[in-house]
Structure formats: structure tokens, C-alpha cells
Design a protein around this motif. Structure first.
Motif, PDB file in Angstrom:
ATOM      1  N   MET A 170       0.849  -1.184   0.000  1.00  0.00           N
ATOM      2  CA  MET A 170       0.000   0.000   0.000  1.00  0.00           C
ATOM      3  C   MET A 170       0.888   1.238   0.000  1.00  0.00           C
ATOM      4  N   GLN A 171       0.385   2.306  -0.563  1.00  0.00           N
ATOM      5  CA  GLN A 171       1.122   3.555  -0.678  1.00  0.00           C
ATOM      6  C   GLN A 171       0.693   4.502   0.452  1.00  0.00           C
ATOM      7  N   VAL A 172       1.682   5.038   1.181  1.00  0.00           N
ATOM      8  CA  VAL A 172       1.446   5.977   2.276  1.00  0.00           C
ATOM      9  C   VAL A 172       2.453   7.111   2.152  1.00  0.00           C
ATOM     10  N   GLN A 173       2.011   8.345   2.368  1.00  0.00           N
ATOM     11  CA  GLN A 173       2.940   9.478   2.395  1.00  0.00           C
ATOM     12  C   GLN A 173       3.372   9.717   3.842  1.00  0.00           C
ATOM     13  N   VAL A 174       4.680   9.756   4.078  1.00  0.00           N
ATOM     14  CA  VAL A 174       5.225   9.982   5.411  1.00  0.00           C
ATOM     15  C   VAL A 174       5.873  11.362   5.424  1.00  0.00           C
ATOM     16  N   LYS A 175       5.525  12.174   6.432  1.00  0.00           N
ATOM     17  CA  LYS A 175       6.100  13.506   6.602  1.00  0.00           C
ATOM     18  C   LYS A 175       6.835  13.548   7.939  1.00  0.00           C
ATOM     19  N   LEU A 176       8.046  14.082   7.906  1.00  0.00           N
ATOM     20  CA  LEU A 176       8.835  14.232   9.122  1.00  0.00           C
ATOM     21  C   LEU A 176       8.981  15.712   9.441  1.00  0.00           C
ATOM     22  N   PHE A 177       9.101  16.028  10.726  1.00  0.00           N
ATOM     23  CA  PHE A 177       9.194  17.416  11.154  1.00  0.00           C
ATOM     24  C   PHE A 177      10.394  17.620  12.062  1.00  0.00           C
ATOM     25  N   ASP A 193       6.874   9.293  -0.299  1.00  0.00           N
ATOM     26  CA  ASP A 193       5.862   8.264  -0.526  1.00  0.00           C
ATOM     27  C   ASP A 193       6.524   6.916  -0.292  1.00  0.00           C
ATOM     28  N   LYS A 194       5.891   6.091   0.529  1.00  0.00           N
ATOM     29  CA  LYS A 194       6.464   4.794   0.871  1.00  0.00           C
ATOM     30  C   LYS A 194       5.491   3.681   0.494  1.00  0.00           C
ATOM     31  N   GLU A 195       6.034   2.599   0.012  1.00  0.00           N
ATOM     32  CA  GLU A 195       5.265   1.383  -0.259  1.00  0.00           C
ATOM     33  C   GLU A 195       5.423   0.504   0.978  1.00  0.00           C
ATOM     34  N   LEU A 196       4.325   0.260   1.685  1.00  0.00           N
ATOM     35  CA  LEU A 196       4.359  -0.499   2.939  1.00  0.00           C
ATOM     36  C   LEU A 196       3.464  -1.731   2.842  1.00  0.00           C
ATOM     37  N   PRO A 197       3.814  -2.783   3.570  1.00  0.00           N
ATOM     38  CA  PRO A 197       2.938  -3.959   3.598  1.00  0.00           C
ATOM     39  C   PRO A 197       1.613  -3.644   4.291  1.00  0.00           C
ATOM     40  N   THR A 198       0.548  -4.257   3.842  1.00  0.00           N
ATOM     41  CA  THR A 198      -0.748  -4.117   4.502  1.00  0.00           C
ATOM     42  C   THR A 198      -0.605  -4.532   5.958  1.00  0.00           C
ATOM     43  N   GLY A 199      -1.215  -3.760   6.854  1.00  0.00           N
ATOM     44  CA  GLY A 199      -1.148  -4.069   8.280  1.00  0.00           C
ATOM     45  C   GLY A 199      -0.031  -3.361   9.015  1.00  0.00           C
ATOM     46  N   THR A 200       0.759  -2.533   8.311  1.00  0.00           N
ATOM     47  CA  THR A 200       1.846  -1.800   8.954  1.00  0.00           C
ATOM     48  C   THR A 200       1.278  -0.801   9.949  1.00  0.00           C
ATOM     49  N   THR A 201       1.876  -0.741  11.131  1.00  0.00           N
ATOM     50  CA  THR A 201       1.435   0.208  12.154  1.00  0.00           C
ATOM     51  C   THR A 201       2.284   1.480  12.118  1.00  0.00           C
ATOM     52  N   ALA A 202       1.751   2.517  12.736  1.00  0.00           N
ATOM     53  CA  ALA A 202       2.481   3.779  12.851  1.00  0.00           C
ATOM     54  C   ALA A 202       3.817   3.561  13.556  1.00  0.00           C
ATOM     55  N   MET A 260       0.316  11.721  13.704  1.00  0.00           N
ATOM     56  CA  MET A 260      -0.966  12.068  13.096  1.00  0.00           C
ATOM     57  C   MET A 260      -1.141  11.323  11.776  1.00  0.00           C
ATOM     58  N   ILE A 261      -2.326  10.814  11.552  1.00  0.00           N
ATOM     59  CA  ILE A 261      -2.704  10.228  10.278  1.00  0.00           C
ATOM     60  C   ILE A 261      -3.876  11.033   9.744  1.00  0.00           C
ATOM     61  N   ASN A 262      -3.703  11.597   8.564  1.00  0.00           N
ATOM     62  CA  ASN A 262      -4.742  12.424   7.928  1.00  0.00           C
ATOM     63  C   ASN A 262      -5.213  13.523   8.870  1.00  0.00           C
ATOM     64  N   SER A 263      -4.254  14.179   9.525  1.00  0.00           N
ATOM     65  CA  SER A 263      -4.489  15.327  10.426  1.00  0.00           C
ATOM     66  C   SER A 263      -5.232  14.965  11.703  1.00  0.00           C
ATOM     67  N   ARG A 264      -5.241  13.682  12.074  1.00  0.00           N
ATOM     68  CA  ARG A 264      -5.865  13.240  13.324  1.00  0.00           C
ATOM     69  C   ARG A 264      -4.838  12.479  14.152  1.00  0.00           C
ATOM     70  N   HIS A 265      -4.842  12.754  15.449  1.00  0.00           N
ATOM     71  CA  HIS A 265      -3.901  12.074  16.347  1.00  0.00           C
ATOM     72  C   HIS A 265      -4.094  10.567  16.271  1.00  0.00           C
ATOM     73  N   GLY A 316      -3.192   5.241   1.020  1.00  0.00           N
ATOM     74  CA  GLY A 316      -3.455   6.656   0.771  1.00  0.00           C
ATOM     75  C   GLY A 316      -3.328   7.564   1.981  1.00  0.00           C
ATOM     76  N   ASP A 317      -3.017   7.011   3.155  1.00  0.00           N
ATOM     77  CA  ASP A 317      -2.888   7.845   4.355  1.00  0.00           C
ATOM     78  C   ASP A 317      -1.722   8.820   4.220  1.00  0.00           C
ATOM     79  N   ILE A 318      -1.858   9.945   4.912  1.00  0.00           N
ATOM     80  CA  ILE A 318      -0.767  10.895   5.095  1.00  0.00           C
ATOM     81  C   ILE A 318      -0.402  10.828   6.569  1.00  0.00           C
ATOM     82  N   TYR A 319       0.815  10.387   6.841  1.00  0.00           N
ATOM     83  CA  TYR A 319       1.274  10.097   8.196  1.00  0.00           C
ATOM     84  C   TYR A 319       2.364  11.089   8.566  1.00  0.00           C
ATOM     85  N   ALA A 320       2.161  11.844   9.641  1.00  0.00           N
ATOM     86  CA  ALA A 320       3.098  12.867  10.089  1.00  0.00           C
ATOM     87  C   ALA A 320       3.677  12.492  11.457  1.00  0.00           C
ATOM     88  N   ILE A 321       4.990  12.669  11.595  1.00  0.00           N
ATOM     89  CA  ILE A 321       5.696  12.333  12.823  1.00  0.00           C
ATOM     90  C   ILE A 321       6.396  13.581  13.344  1.00  0.00           C
TER      91      ILE A 321
END
Length: 74
Positions: free
Chosen positions: A1-8, A20-29, A47-52, A62-67
Motif C-alpha cells: 500500500m502507498q502511504v505518504q510519510v512527513k517528518l518534522f 511516498d512509501k510502499e508499505l505492507p498491509t497491516g503496517t502500524t504507525a 498524526m494520520i490524515n491530520s488526526r492524532h 493513501g494515508d498521510i502520516y506525520a511524525i
């Protein structure tokens, strides 16, 4: 699955700002944090999609994951 990871802040040093990262299904934050060699003790907000979320939250296609790091100061 494709997920966008943002670092701060200092998490970007030697890594990336956004990727953009290709991750296995079931990957946790938390697994993404571990894979990036980020110490969980240094993580302040996830945060995933602007939610804690938690380290146990499972990412979805398709999630946007921010750390964000813990912010210190006085």
C-alpha cells in the motif's frame, strides 16, 4: 500500500521531509517509526490524515502520516 510519510523538525536530518512509501498491509504507525530508526521516546505527536493516532494504529492505503518530535523549552 502507498502511504505518504512527513517528518518534522530534527527528524528530517539525514532522512527526508516528505516521502511516498510502499508499505505492507497491516503496517502500524510504530513500525514506520522503528524502520526510520527514530527513538519512540523522542516522538511527541503522531498524526494520520491530520488526526492524532498511536503507535498501534494501522495505516491504510493513501494515508498521510506525520511524525513530530517532542518539543522542549521554557
Amino acid at each position: 500500500m502507498q502511504v505518504q510519510v512527513k517528518l518534522f523538525a530534527f527528524f528530517r536530518e539525514g532522512r527526508f521531509i516528505r516521502e511516498d512509501k510502499e508499505l505492507p498491509t497491516g503496517t502500524t504507525a510504530g513500525q514506520v517509526v522503528d524502520d526510520l530508526n527514530i527513538d519512540r521516546e523522542e516522538v511527541g505527536v503522531l498524526m494520520i490524515n491530520s488526526r492524532h493516532c498511536t503507535f498501534e494504529t494501522v495505516l491504510q492505503e493513501g494515508d498521510i502520516y506525520a511524525i513530530f518530535p517532542v518539543i522542549g523549552g521554557g
